[in-house]
Design a protein around this motif. Structure first.
Motif, PDB file in Angstrom:
ATOM      1  N   THR A 153       0.865  -1.170   0.000  1.00 61.12           N
ATOM      2  CA  THR A 153       0.000   0.000   0.000  1.00 61.12           C
ATOM      3  C   THR A 153       0.902   1.220   0.000  1.00 61.12           C
ATOM      4  N   VAL A 154       0.653   2.118  -0.926  1.00 64.12           N
ATOM      5  CA  VAL A 154       1.415   3.360  -0.984  1.00 64.12           C
ATOM      6  C   VAL A 154       0.625   4.432  -0.244  1.00 64.12           C
ATOM      7  N   THR A 155       1.286   5.092   0.712  1.00 68.51           N
ATOM      8  CA  THR A 155       0.683   6.208   1.438  1.00 68.51           C
ATOM      9  C   THR A 155       1.577   7.417   1.208  1.00 68.51           C
ATOM     10  N   LEU A 156       0.998   8.446   0.629  1.00 70.58           N
ATOM     11  CA  LEU A 156       1.800   9.612   0.242  1.00 70.58           C
ATOM     12  C   LEU A 156       2.580  10.189   1.417  1.00 70.58           C
ATOM     13  N   SER A 157       1.938  10.342   2.572  1.00 71.04           N
ATOM     14  CA  SER A 157       2.604  10.976   3.724  1.00 71.04           C
ATOM     15  C   SER A 157       3.820  10.180   4.193  1.00 71.04           C
ATOM     16  N   GLU A 158       3.851   8.872   3.919  1.00 69.68           N
ATOM     17  CA  GLU A 158       4.995   8.049   4.327  1.00 69.68           C
ATOM     18  C   GLU A 158       6.217   8.295   3.440  1.00 69.68           C
ATOM     19  N   LEU A 159       6.022   9.032   2.340  1.00 69.10           N
ATOM     20  CA  LEU A 159       7.127   9.324   1.420  1.00 69.10           C
ATOM     21  C   LEU A 159       7.741  10.704   1.677  1.00 69.10           C
ATOM     22  N   ARG A 160       7.280  11.399   2.731  1.00 69.26           N
ATOM     23  CA  ARG A 160       7.839  12.722   3.049  1.00 69.26           C
ATOM     24  C   ARG A 160       9.342  12.612   3.198  1.00 69.26           C
ATOM     25  N   GLY A 161      10.030  13.640   2.769  1.00 64.70           N
ATOM     26  CA  GLY A 161      11.479  13.616   2.788  1.00 64.70           C
ATOM     27  C   GLY A 161      12.054  13.207   1.444  1.00 64.70           C
ATOM     28  N   LYS A 162      11.186  12.650   0.604  1.00 63.46           N
ATOM     29  CA  LYS A 162      11.560  12.322  -0.774  1.00 63.46           C
ATOM     30  C   LYS A 162      10.631  13.086  -1.701  1.00 63.46           C
ATOM     31  N   GLN A 163      11.117  13.377  -2.885  1.00 61.89           N
ATOM     32  CA  GLN A 163      10.253  13.933  -3.927  1.00 61.89           C
ATOM     33  C   GLN A 163       9.498  12.754  -4.531  1.00 61.89           C
ATOM     34  N   VAL A 164       8.307  13.025  -5.043  1.00 64.48           N
ATOM     35  CA  VAL A 164       7.497  11.956  -5.620  1.00 64.48           C
ATOM     36  C   VAL A 164       6.996  12.378  -6.994  1.00 64.48           C
ATOM     37  N   VAL A 165       7.217  11.507  -7.977  1.00 65.88           N
ATOM     38  CA  VAL A 165       6.616  11.669  -9.294  1.00 65.88           C
ATOM     39  C   VAL A 165       5.461  10.693  -9.353  1.00 65.88           C
ATOM     40  N   ILE A 166       4.267  11.206  -9.591  1.00 70.60           N
ATOM     41  CA  ILE A 166       3.096  10.355  -9.805  1.00 70.60           C
ATOM     42  C   ILE A 166       2.662  10.571 -11.241  1.00 70.60           C
ATOM     43  N   TYR A 167       2.726   9.498 -12.034  1.00 71.35           N
ATOM     44  CA  TYR A 167       2.276   9.656 -13.416  1.00 71.35           C
ATOM     45  C   TYR A 167       1.068   8.761 -13.658  1.00 71.35           C
ATOM     46  N   PHE A 168       0.079   9.351 -14.311  1.00 70.35           N
ATOM     47  CA  PHE A 168      -1.172   8.657 -14.612  1.00 70.35           C
ATOM     48  C   PHE A 168      -1.162   8.264 -16.077  1.00 70.35           C
ATOM     49  N   TYR A 169      -1.514   7.020 -16.342  1.00 65.82           N
ATOM     50  CA  TYR A 169      -1.563   6.544 -17.723  1.00 65.82           C
ATOM     51  C   TYR A 169      -2.887   5.825 -17.958  1.00 65.82           C
ATOM     52  N   PRO A 170      -3.382   5.875 -19.207  1.00 71.05           N
ATOM     53  CA  PRO A 170      -4.723   5.345 -19.485  1.00 71.05           C
ATOM     54  C   PRO A 170      -4.898   3.851 -19.269  1.00 71.05           C
ATOM     55  N   LYS A 171      -3.967   3.008 -19.754  1.00 69.15           N
ATOM     56  CA  LYS A 171      -4.201   1.571 -19.659  1.00 69.15           C
ATOM     57  C   LYS A 171      -2.891   0.797 -19.738  1.00 69.15           C
ATOM     58  N   ALA A 172      -2.734  -0.163 -18.824  1.00 69.39           N
ATOM     59  CA  ALA A 172      -1.548  -1.012 -18.806  1.00 69.39           C
ATOM     60  C   ALA A 172      -1.416  -1.781 -20.115  1.00 69.39           C
ATOM     61  N   SER A 173      -0.181  -1.993 -20.516  1.00 76.34           N
ATOM     62  CA  SER A 173       0.167  -2.829 -21.669  1.00 76.34           C
ATOM     63  C   SER A 173      -0.301  -2.279 -23.011  1.00 76.34           C
ATOM     64  N   THR A 174      -0.566  -0.984 -23.094  1.00 75.37           N
ATOM     65  CA  THR A 174      -0.855  -0.359 -24.386  1.00 75.37           C
ATOM     66  C   THR A 174       0.431   0.342 -24.836  1.00 75.37           C
ATOM     67  N   PRO A 175       0.572   0.617 -26.130  1.00 76.21           N
ATOM     68  CA  PRO A 175       1.866   1.105 -26.640  1.00 76.21           C
ATOM     69  C   PRO A 175       2.406   2.367 -25.970  1.00 76.21           C
ATOM     70  N   GLY A 176       1.602   3.423 -25.883  1.00 75.21           N
ATOM     71  CA  GLY A 176       2.088   4.671 -25.286  1.00 75.21           C
ATOM     72  C   GLY A 176       2.434   4.504 -23.818  1.00 75.21           C
ATOM     73  N   CYS A 177       1.624   3.738 -23.108  1.00 76.50           N
ATOM     74  CA  CYS A 177       1.849   3.532 -21.678  1.00 76.50           C
ATOM     75  C   CYS A 177       3.089   2.674 -21.440  1.00 76.50           C
ATOM     76  N   THR A 178       3.320   1.718 -22.329  1.00 76.95           N
ATOM     77  CA  THR A 178       4.513   0.874 -22.240  1.00 76.95           C
ATOM     78  C   THR A 178       5.764   1.718 -22.482  1.00 76.95           C
ATOM     79  N   THR A 179       5.719   2.578 -23.489  1.00 79.35           N
ATOM     80  CA  THR A 179       6.858   3.457 -23.796  1.00 79.35           C
ATOM     81  C   THR A 179       7.143   4.391 -22.629  1.00 79.35           C
ATOM     82  N   GLU A 180       6.091   5.031 -22.110  1.00 77.58           N
ATOM     83  CA  GLU A 180       6.269   5.970 -20.998  1.00 77.58           C
ATOM     84  C   GLU A 180       6.847   5.261 -19.776  1.00 77.58           C
ATOM     85  N   GLY A 181       6.281   4.125 -19.418  1.00 77.79           N
ATOM     86  CA  GLY A 181       6.787   3.367 -18.272  1.00 77.79           C
ATOM     87  C   GLY A 181       8.229   2.948 -18.472  1.00 77.79           C
TER      88      GLY A 181
END
Length: 158
Positions: free
Chosen positions: A21-49
């Motif tokens: 389970t990821v809890t944002l507040s537990e990551l304090r002290g680090k920077q966090v990149v959260i990226y949203f993608y439409p669907k797993a295993s599709t071409p654009g999402c695979t490239t971005e990941g």
């Protein structure tokens, strides 16, 4: 709910790959990149990941955690992560809680039909939990390099 640059990002917890389970507040002290993608295993999402995967050591050096989020179930996320060798957690947001938090569900058109889906978006949260940068309507080529440069600059200014 609208997020604004410089404002604290409200805490959330979500199920992620690796039976975690990821809890944002537990990551304090680090920077966090959260990226949203439409669907797993599709071409654009695979490239971005893959781009995030290939630059993970540079993000690590910039004190930055990477999290990918889509509405796919945990099994689809686990398969996507394993098949692509992703070295960061993927969050399953089937109920769209995290998506709503960042306001990334948008009306989209595909083959002339309208539907609600994730607008490819990325958010950079500073080590104090405040929104430092956001990219909406992301085009994949070159995007991860831009996010990395922002994360490195933010970390250098700490």
């Amino acid at each position: 709910m609208s997020l604004e640059i410089g404002q604290p990002v409200a805490d959330f917890s979500a199920s992620a790959t690796g039976n975690t389970t990821v809890t944002l507040s537990e990551l304090r002290g680090k920077q966090v990149v959260i990226y949203f993608y439409p669907k797993a295993s599709t071409p654009g999402c695979t490239t971005e990941g893959g781009d995030f995967r290939d630059r993970k050591s540079a993000f690590d050096a910039a004190n930055t955690v990477i999290l990918g989020v889509s509405r796919d179930g945990l099994r689809a996320q686990e398969n996507f992560k394993a098949k692509q060798g992703f070295n960061f957690a993927l969050i399953s947001d089937k109920d769209e809680t995290v998506c709503a938090h960042f306001d990334v569900i948008k009306l989209k058109k595909m083959y002339g039909k309208e539907h609600l889906g994730i607008e490819r978006s990325t958010f950079l949260i500073d080590a104090d939990g405040k929104l430092a940068n956001e990219w909406r309507g992301v085009k994949v080529p070159g995007h991860v390099d831009e996010v990395l440069a922002a994360a490195q600059a933010l970390n250098a200014n700490r």
